[in-house]
Design a protein around this motif. Structure first.
Motif, short mmCIF file in Angstrom:
data_model
loop_
_atom_site.label_atom_id
_atom_site.label_comp_id
_atom_site.label_asym_id
_atom_site.label_seq_id
_atom_site.Cartn_x
_atom_site.Cartn_y
_atom_site.Cartn_z
N ALA A 1 -2.99 26.00 15.51
CA ALA A 1 -1.74 26.10 14.56
C ALA A 1 -1.00 24.89 14.49
CB ALA A 1 -1.24 27.42 14.58
N LEU A 2 -0.63 24.54 16.02
CA LEU A 2 0.10 23.16 16.23
C LEU A 2 -0.47 22.02 15.53
CD1 LEU A 2 2.54 22.00 17.52
CD2 LEU A 2 1.14 21.85 19.73
N VAL A 3 -1.63 21.75 15.68
CA VAL A 3 -2.34 20.45 15.28
C VAL A 3 -2.28 20.58 13.62
CG1 VAL A 3 -4.75 19.48 14.87
CG2 VAL A 3 -3.98 20.34 17.01
N VAL A 4 -2.58 21.71 13.02
CA VAL A 4 -2.49 21.68 11.50
C VAL A 4 -0.96 21.53 11.00
CG1 VAL A 4 -2.67 23.33 9.49
CG2 VAL A 4 -4.45 23.41 11.23
N THR A 5 0.00 22.02 11.70
CA THR A 5 1.25 21.72 11.54
C THR A 5 1.58 20.26 11.43
OG1 THR A 5 2.04 24.06 12.39
CG2 THR A 5 3.67 22.31 12.04
N LEU A 6 1.05 19.61 12.56
CA LEU A 6 1.51 18.17 12.53
C LEU A 6 0.90 17.55 11.55
CD1 LEU A 6 1.38 17.69 16.63
CD2 LEU A 6 3.37 17.75 15.08
N ILE A 7 -0.38 17.74 11.43
CA ILE A 7 -1.06 17.00 10.16
C ILE A 7 -0.34 17.24 8.99
CG2 ILE A 7 -3.29 17.45 8.72
CD1 ILE A 7 -4.68 17.83 11.33
N ALA A 8 0.15 18.52 8.59
CA ALA A 8 0.82 18.73 7.40
C ALA A 8 2.15 17.98 7.53
CB ALA A 8 1.34 20.47 7.24
N THR A 9 2.69 17.76 8.51
CA THR A 9 4.01 16.71 8.59
C THR A 9 3.59 15.40 8.23
OG1 THR A 9 4.82 18.07 10.23
CG2 THR A 9 5.82 15.76 10.11
N ILE A 10 2.53 14.81 8.65
CA ILE A 10 1.72 13.45 8.44
C ILE A 10 1.64 13.61 6.88
CG2 ILE A 10 0.12 12.01 8.78
CD1 ILE A 10 -0.51 13.30 11.45
N GLY A 11 0.94 14.39 6.32
CA GLY A 11 0.72 14.50 4.89
C GLY A 11 2.08 14.71 3.90
N ALA A 12 2.98 15.31 4.57
CA ALA A 12 4.18 15.55 3.63
C ALA A 12 4.72 13.93 3.67
CB ALA A 12 5.06 16.28 4.37
N CYS A 13 4.87 13.38 4.94
CA CYS A 13 5.68 11.99 4.82
C CYS A 13 4.84 10.81 3.95
CB CYS A 13 5.47 11.53 6.60
SG CYS A 13 6.50 12.63 7.66
#
Length: 450
Positions: free
Chosen positions: A182-194
């Motif tokens: 879940a943490l990894v997916v959250t950080l990936i989503a952050t990268i994607g949004a940026c």
């Protein structure tokens, strides 16, 4: 068994898997996530989803940023085709990792220990530890650069701060593997949004982007373009991901029957392929952003993260553009250190079966990455961070063949894989991919040294 391997004493004749009954990869999370046997397709898909995104982290880590930035700034959208091809190679190799872990119950490090004689196992283990240290080095330095640009923290202290991921992994792994995912997916989503925001601000040429995904002969005829292309492939396919993926697919508790394993391979492949396509989008977005912002504005020499940070806001006319770019870098670096820590455990336990206390094992693996970074930055100064990143990628290039070759060797062996052994077309594609990757990385190494 090849004659070369037999002649070198690498394989013990007639050797089967030497598996201890109680020996499991990542034992604290092995088969802890239950997959419902009679669930519908989408519920099974959700149960298997997760490991692929941990693997995808390695395909968008800070080691990729410099090559993608250089490719976009110097050659516009042309090298998007190289990113696409390297991603397709990655999808094939990660599929083979899923097959190995599911069909044999062994991760790649354990499989090497089972198959090869002791001297070869120790040799491969030392190489694997070197590549883990090199990979971690790039991630630690990338995170430290992000902390410096965001908060003004000196690089040396930034490297030390990134060691906190040890505590995060220990805590989350104690709660359950799903928390790490879940943490990894959250950080990936952050990268994607940026990067979604950056692409909107940069207003790239859509027809030019589509044309960039079509392979061009110029990639082979232009020596400078070929050099950057080799760097993109070398920075994309990471050897530690092969060890990592073959282990974490075993966190799922599926039925240990041919049908159950077949389902696990199918859903695991879907999971990793979807995640790697997301990684493709991130890598492509870095190159597209670099091309749109720098290539046609007279800044074709941009190749360093610090330069991109300084120029993005003025060139795009968006004050927060540089900050958003570095926030994505920080998320990328922290994500990569999490998965690198897990890969370090898998390699140490798999090759030599040393079972250390989790905190001690992770302190050792973090020290292997942080100490070189702190020493080099402290001795040579912060201006050498780019050289440090390049050196780490060269080391990774040297190691890749030593992971890809055994992976192809094992998954093509019917005595080990049974009905899940690679069919002829997979063997052709796989060995071609392996030879291309090895050849290109050898050329990258030679060119870098010269």
């Amino acid at each position: 068994m090849s004659p070369l391997e037999r002649a070198a004493g690498m394989v013990l004749p007639g050797m089967a898997w030497r598996k201890a009954p109680d020996e499991a990869s990542l034992p604290e999370v092995h088969r802890t996530i239950v997959v419902p046997a009679d669930a519908p397709f989408w519920r099974k898909m959700l149960a298997f989803a997760g490991p692929g995104f941990l693997v995808a982290v390695g395909y968008m880590d800070p080691g990729n940023w410099a090559t993608d930035l250089a490719g976009g700034a110097r050659f516009g959208y042309t090298l998007l085709s190289v990113i696409l091809i390297s991603n397709l190679m990655a999808i094939l190799l990660q599929h083979l990792c899923v097959k190995l872990g599911v069909a044999t119950g062994r991760d790649l490090a354990q499989a090497c220990r089972d198959h090869y004689a002791a001297p070869t196992v120790w040799f491969l283990w030392v190489l694997a530890e070197i590549q883990i240290a090199a990979c971690d080095l790039a991630e630690v330095v990338g995170s430290a650069i992000a902390l410096q640009l965001l908060f003004g923290i000196p690089l040396v202290w930034g490297c030390v701060i990134t060691a906190a991921d040890v505590l995060a992994v220990l805590y989350l792994q104690g709660r359950g593997f799903r928390y790490i995912e879940a943490l990894v997916v959250t950080l990936i989503a952050t990268i994607g949004a940026c990067f979604a925001a950056e692409i909107l601000w940069s207003r790239p040429d859509v027809p030019g982007i589509l044309a960039g995904f079509v392979p061009s002969a110029a990639v082979l005829t232009n020596q400078q373009m070929l050099y950057v292309s080799i760097g993109i492939i070398g920075a994309t396919v990471m050897p530690h991901n092969l060890y990592l993926h073959s282990s974490i697919v075993q966190t799922r508790k599926y039925e240990l029957t041919p049908d159950g394993r077949r389902d696990a391979i199918r859903f695991g492949t879907i999971d990793s392929s979807v995640a790697l396509m997301f990684a493709l989008c991130i890598n492509a977005a870095i190159l597209v952003l670099s091309a749109a912002a720098f290539h046609w504005s007279g800044h074709q020499g941009v190749a360093e993260i610090q330069d991109a940070h300084a120029l993005l806001s003025p060139l795009l006319g968006v004050p927060v553009a540089s900050g958003v770019f570095i926030l994505a870098l920080l998320a990328s670096g922290q994500n990569s250190t999490l998965t690198g820590t897990l890969a370090g455990q898998i390699i140490m336990e798999g090759f030599i079966n040393i079972r250390l206390r989790p905190w001690l094992r992770r302190v050792i693996t973090r020290a292997l990455a942080i100490v070189p970074a702190v020493v080099v930055i402290g001795w040579f100064g912060e201006s050498r961070t780019t050289d440090l990143l390049i050196a780490s990628q060269v080391v990774l290039s040297m190691q890749l063949g030593f992971a890809v070759w055994p992976l192809m060797r094992f998954t093509s062996d019917r005595a080990k894989m049974g009905e899940f052994a690679n069919p002829l077309w997979i063997r052709i594609l796989g060995w071609t991919t392996a030879l291309v990757i090895i050849g290109l990385n050898v050329k990258l190494l030679v060119d870098t040294l010269l």
